[in-house]
Design a protein around this motif. Sequence first.
Motif, PDB file in Angstrom:
ATOM      1  N   GLY A 279       0.802  -1.234   0.000  1.00  0.00           N
ATOM      2  CA  GLY A 279       0.000   0.000   0.000  1.00  0.00           C
ATOM      3  C   GLY A 279       0.821   1.264   0.000  1.00  0.00           C
ATOM      4  O   GLY A 279       0.487   2.223  -0.691  1.00  0.00           O
ATOM      5  N   HIS A 280       1.928   1.270   0.748  1.00  0.00           N
ATOM      6  CA  HIS A 280       2.704   2.511   0.692  1.00  0.00           C
ATOM      7  C   HIS A 280       3.386   2.700  -0.664  1.00  0.00           C
ATOM      8  O   HIS A 280       3.257   3.767  -1.264  1.00  0.00           O
ATOM      9  N   PRO A 281       4.093   1.686  -1.180  1.00  0.00           N
ATOM     10  CA  PRO A 281       4.629   1.857  -2.541  1.00  0.00           C
ATOM     11  C   PRO A 281       3.537   2.257  -3.549  1.00  0.00           C
ATOM     12  O   PRO A 281       3.779   3.041  -4.460  1.00  0.00           O
ATOM     13  N   VAL A 328       5.591   0.646   8.062  1.00  0.00           N
ATOM     14  CA  VAL A 328       5.105   0.560   9.448  1.00  0.00           C
ATOM     15  C   VAL A 328       4.489   1.878   9.935  1.00  0.00           C
ATOM     16  O   VAL A 328       3.714   1.891  10.886  1.00  0.00           O
ATOM     17  N   HIS A 329       4.776   2.999   9.235  1.00  0.00           N
ATOM     18  CA  HIS A 329       4.203   4.266   9.717  1.00  0.00           C
ATOM     19  C   HIS A 329       2.672   4.275   9.663  1.00  0.00           C
ATOM     20  O   HIS A 329       2.055   5.166  10.222  1.00  0.00           O
ATOM     21  N   HIS A 330       2.081   3.281   9.008  1.00  0.00           N
ATOM     22  CA  HIS A 330       0.613   3.232   8.997  1.00  0.00           C
ATOM     23  C   HIS A 330       0.038   2.600  10.248  1.00  0.00           C
ATOM     24  O   HIS A 330      -1.165   2.654  10.467  1.00  0.00           O
ATOM     25  N   PHE A 331       0.904   1.980  11.070  1.00  0.00           N
ATOM     26  CA  PHE A 331       0.378   1.417  12.325  1.00  0.00           C
ATOM     27  C   PHE A 331       1.377   1.584  13.467  1.00  0.00           C
ATOM     28  O   PHE A 331       1.647   0.651  14.204  1.00  0.00           O
TER      29      PHE A 331
HETATM   30 CU   LIG Z   1       2.697   5.146   3.851  1.00  0.00          CU
END
Ligand SMILES: [Cu+2]
Length: 658
Positions: A279-281, A328-331
């Motif tokens: 998701g981040h990429p 990991v910044h999403h959680f």
């Molecule tokens: Cu992200």
Amino acid sequence: MGIKWNEILITGDPLIVGSQIAIVMTVIAIVGGLTYFKKWGWLWREWLTTVDHKKIGIMYILSGVLMFFRGGIDGLLMKAQTARPEMNFLDAQHYNEIFTTHGVIMILFMAMPFLIGLMNVVVPLQIGARDVAFPQLNALSFWLFFSGAMLFNISFVVGGSPDAGWTSYFPLAGKEFSPGVGNNYYAIALQIAGLGTLMTGINFIVTILKMRTKGMTLMKMPMFTWTTLITSIIIVAAFPIFTVALALMTFDRLYGTHFFTLSSGGSDMLWANLFWLWGHPEVYIVVLPAFGIFSEVIATFSRKSLYGYKSMVISIVGIALLSMLVWVHHFFTMGAGPAVNSVFSITTMLIAVPTGVKIFNWLFTMRKGRIKFTTAMLWSLGFIPNFVIGGVTGVMLGMAAADYQYHNTLFLVAHFHYVLIPGVVFAVFAGLYYWWPKMFGFMLNEKLGKYHFWLFNIGFNVTFMPMFFLGLQGAVRRAYTYSAESGFAPLFLVSAIGSIILALGFAVFCYNIYWSFRYAKRNVSSDPWDARTLEWATASPVQFYNFAVLPEVKELDAFWHMKKRNSGLVLKEEEIEEIHMPSNSGLPFYMAVVFGITGFFLVFEWHIAAAVAAIGIVIGLIIRSFDYDDGYHVTVQEIKNIESKWRKVEGGVKHHVG
Ligand SMILES: [Cu+2]
Ligand code: HEM
């Protein structure tokens, strides 16, 4: 396999019944229209079976427009529901479904096809090629994407929409808490569309590495081609992760495994990690080509070459590498511990460096340039301050300790809309105003374009700026309502009004499309903006074989320098040779249909029907393996005829707008 029709067709809700009626009417209108105007053959020959990258690109873009419509309506419904406290326009369940479909559709079925569409239209031309490396695979990519998108969209009227958020976190997305078919749609439709995207990534990597015309070294490639290359590499690195995650999700939901449920030894955190590893990429997959578009537009309308080309290339490569290292910044709040959070905090904030480099490069490109304020340029100028707001709030969210405060609030929702709307939607609009004449041979209306820009830009800010403050005051995301005592009401109301202005802007754009097909002057120059890159060295609209003679490149901004040397549109007739072109094929379309039907049966867990339909997929593969069609040749005489026709007209038209 008792079919329960009352569970399949949703009834009783006025919105849904309305859509069902609208869908049936639209289908009747389309079928009737095609029959009445005898256009079935044309549709089949020119579009459904085409392998031409330009037409495939146009079909992607059309899908993007349609999906923007759908996703936008979802957005407006949510804004209407939260306009006043304790409203009952949508109930909690509906709100859940709508933010889920909105998120999925906007990212996967709006942003992706718009950008992949522009990549398709432009990149082979920019590198001086006749098509992508694998034209038939390209058609298959499009049709699989389209099949997935349609399957996802019918969930609204057949069986029920997914409702676990676009992130579909477990255990919520598991069978236990979401027993309906909605989340099956998520697992299966996204899988089908994702396969198409993965093939696109492979196709563009090979195209850009192998099909560049003579003299075009990597460091002479236009910036949009560079961003497409890097985006394709990220696609190939990231999409398989999603493919696997969705497959495991499908097993969990359909066949009773427990990869993601704690109860039998699985791990819901595994889903969160896999999802965001893709998701981040994915965010960079959509934002990098957008950066490429802005680079082309800003250089063209500043009438200068792009400032800091090399540092631009280095920073997109840097962004691509970092994009895989921040998920990991999403959680942060899920408790990985301070050491892990700190590492991901730092990688996250590092992304601001290459992004900042790019912003400064665009500003320096404009410095001392003779700027032309065309609509495409306005979108690029508007992008910069808005995107900086998105970026700065991103750094705020990236501080793990502070994120405990912001997490899951509307502050985050405001942040990513400030990244995605300027970073993707503005870019798509800039690209469409810029490349429209190349695609169709006529322009979008510049004056309407300016109304479109201002309404959309103002509406966007009025909608999303209040959400930052609501979030800081504690308004959570994904909540369908709030109490009057919360004090949120005034800002929510402002935000809702903003979304209407935003929608008006989009309506002007739709009208502009209509206007251009109906009224725009047809004798537009092949190079109306006095541009710099090779796509402008072709006819508008581009001939099916792109270039009569493949151009030779000596420097960056090749076409600009050709024009300087007065060899811009010169055609040396003696150099024309026969052109080898690929034949059309109905197989990609057929594959999308059988994939779609198989997927539909799987959604409803009709396993025998799905197995039977899947035989159709195997048959398609077998047919393809016996396909020895080698394409056809265009003769020198034909090429001469076609070329002299448009070149003669070209002499008589007004050049360079503005
Ligand atoms: Cu992200
Ligand atoms: C056209 C105007 C748009 C409006 C009015 C709008 C509005 C909204 C609203 C109200 C929410 C839900 C807030 C909540 O959690 O309660 C939301 C969520 C979201 N939006 Fe938008 N949005 C728009 C455009 C976009 C675009 C262009 C994208 C992406 C390219 C996008 C991506 C998302 C995503 C990913 C979510 C999160 C969904 C979830 O929570 O699962 N939106 N939007």
